[in-house]
Design a protein around this motif. Sequence first.
Motif, PDB file in Angstrom:
ATOM      1  N   TYR A 256      45.003  45.504  48.366  1.00 18.46           N
ATOM      2  CA  TYR A 256      44.025  46.225  47.552  1.00 18.46           C
ATOM      3  C   TYR A 256      44.001  47.712  47.861  1.00 18.46           C
ATOM      4  N   VAL A 566      38.270  49.202  44.661  1.00 14.55           N
ATOM      5  CA  VAL A 566      38.889  48.267  43.728  1.00 14.55           C
ATOM      6  C   VAL A 566      38.058  48.239  42.455  1.00 14.55           C
ATOM      7  N   TRP A 661      41.214  39.073  42.073  1.00 14.19           N
ATOM      8  CA  TRP A 661      42.543  39.683  41.915  1.00 14.19           C
ATOM      9  C   TRP A 661      43.302  39.128  40.712  1.00 14.19           C
TER      10      TRP A 661
END
Length: 718
Positions: A256, A566, A661
Amino acid sequence: MRGLGRLVGGSVWLARLAVLLGFGVALPFVVAPLEAEQQAWVAVGGLLVFTIGSLVPGRGTLVFLSLLSGTISMRYIYWRVTDTLDYAEFWATFLGTGLLLAEIYAVVALLLSYLQSLWPLDRRPAPMPEDPAEWPSVDVFIPTYNEPLDVVKPTIFAAMAMDWPRDRMNVVVLDDGRREEFRAFCEEIGCGYMVRPDNKGAKAGNINHALSRTEGEFVLVLDCDHVATRAFLQMTVGWLLRDPGLAMVQTPHHFYSPDPFERNLASGTRVPNEGLLFYGLIQQGNDLWNAAFFCGSCAVIRRTALEQVGGVPTETVTEDCHCSLKMQRLGWRTAYLRLPLAAGLATDRLIAHIGQRMRWARGMVQIFRIDNPLLGPGLSVTQRLCYVASMWHFLFPLPRFIFLTSPLAYLLFGQNIIAASPLAIVAYAAPHVVHAVLTNSKLQARVRHSFWSEIYETVLALYLLPVVLTTLLDPKRGKFNVTDKGGTLEEGYFDLRATGPNFALATVLVLGLLSGIYGMAANPPESLEFQAFALNTLWVVLSLLTVLAGLAVGRERRQVRERARVGAIMPVGVVLPDGRLVPGETLDLSLGGAAVAAPRPDGLADNVCVTLEIDLGPERVSIPAEALRWQDTRLQVRFAPQNLRDEGNVTRVVLGRADAWVDWDDVREDRPLRSLGEVVRSIGGLFRGNSQFSLRARRARREALARSARAQAARGAP
């Protein structure tokens, strides 16, 4: 399961039959003797066939294009071996033979990559038993050595928050650093903690020690910075329950935080991550042939299989791949699930990235030497080829160096290392190169863009070259090294330690370029000398562009954020000090804070303490935070956890969500010309902005230093 096996098996045998028939038909074409002009027309025809064939969608088209590319490459090698080795001098013979061997290496690597890429197995999670009482016991190992507790904490929090019965999950930190702060932290949150008398075998020895003191039916290994999502075990263990002969389920290593290529290059975020080719395609291709291998983390392993091979091997520094090879030699199967269920920290400095790849190269070459998959019992032909392909890749440093420097033989020393006319070289070599680029662009469209493999290899080649050669000669040399991760950088700089060898190489290539320009100017255009200088000058320009792109990675950019952000859009409630609730949604998250889209209420003071309420499935978690800025509809907060529970909730919200993700491979498809433009754009980053090579930036720095000196002089004046 049997139906899936029959379907896959049938497809595999059809693919094998198609390959054999294709090469049988292609053999006369490979060996047909042609003059340079005739070969040029064949090259045009091959490109026309590719263009028409690529318009037809489907996996069969990719098989055809790969066979076409392989045939053209084999024809090139056949021509090189039979028609271009008529040398008159020792150095021409020596250098020319070296180039030919490098080309043979590249063609073998190309064909092996087609084997791994043509038919990726799209495996889906297998369902778990409906009754959790039937779920097996799992030991979760988190090995660590010298990493700071701040790096390891999120991994521990997330592991303990996985959706699995608590009486059948044992999370253990394996601390080879024997640190009291780790012991105290684990004791405070109820996590297992284990040390051993010595550090023999490094990470592998650490895991083996823990195996002898735990009893879980399965083992999940997580690197100390790999933060698992809550669904990790439920998504992976189902396959191990369904298939008793399955030793391991591996999942991707997703990161990440940006790696040096993403962070330092102007086009770094426009192209797929360097690891996406392997985890997004190659491992799926390996899985088709029952050759997916253990990658050291993010994998669930059956304890029985691990114990049968004597634990994780310690003979090599890539103990993970070696472990799965040993298990598969005993008949165990492996699986790969292309679903990112954990995320970690990428290497954040180029020199650390190079050090990590040096260990990988040393380890894979060690396996190639001491337990070569081509030899020994227990593996099918395709398993052997898949394992060898991964090891063969790490032999690239010497061939890459040869490709980069070969034009200098003619430009600087007058040595003709391909005994053929420039027209013949172009007529045979150009189709080989063009078809390889275009076919890989089709196969790897969303996982690796054109020309970037060459850049990745160039960055590493000169550092890995001595490692690979010494390990080939003595495979017992070398030791396991831990990769440093995390940290900040107050000021950007150009890392000469990481790019020094390539800087020297670029200087020599520039000399070759100047020689080529002079040679073209000194010879009439219709002469063979002019054509030879032109061809080698074009070659050296391509080499120089590749090296310059590698140098651009060494421009370490300023990094002031301690925590990587993120993207994450989800509903959130902002609870104000007076109890009012302001609805909004997150824009991005980090372990340190968040950006939230929410309207600012009237009359609200600055820098107030708020609470973020976020839904995680059926549960709503509350995270104390400080409002740093709230302008119009954008709120920037810094998390202010009051206790360990709050810290754990931050990890669960930011990194532990089951869907955290799902967009890991959301990249645009490759277009070779556009990708070439991205390469040029990245090279331009060397000379723009605040780069050390930017004339404007250097002038601005000089002016700033002058102003500072004048100010200091003024303060010191009476």
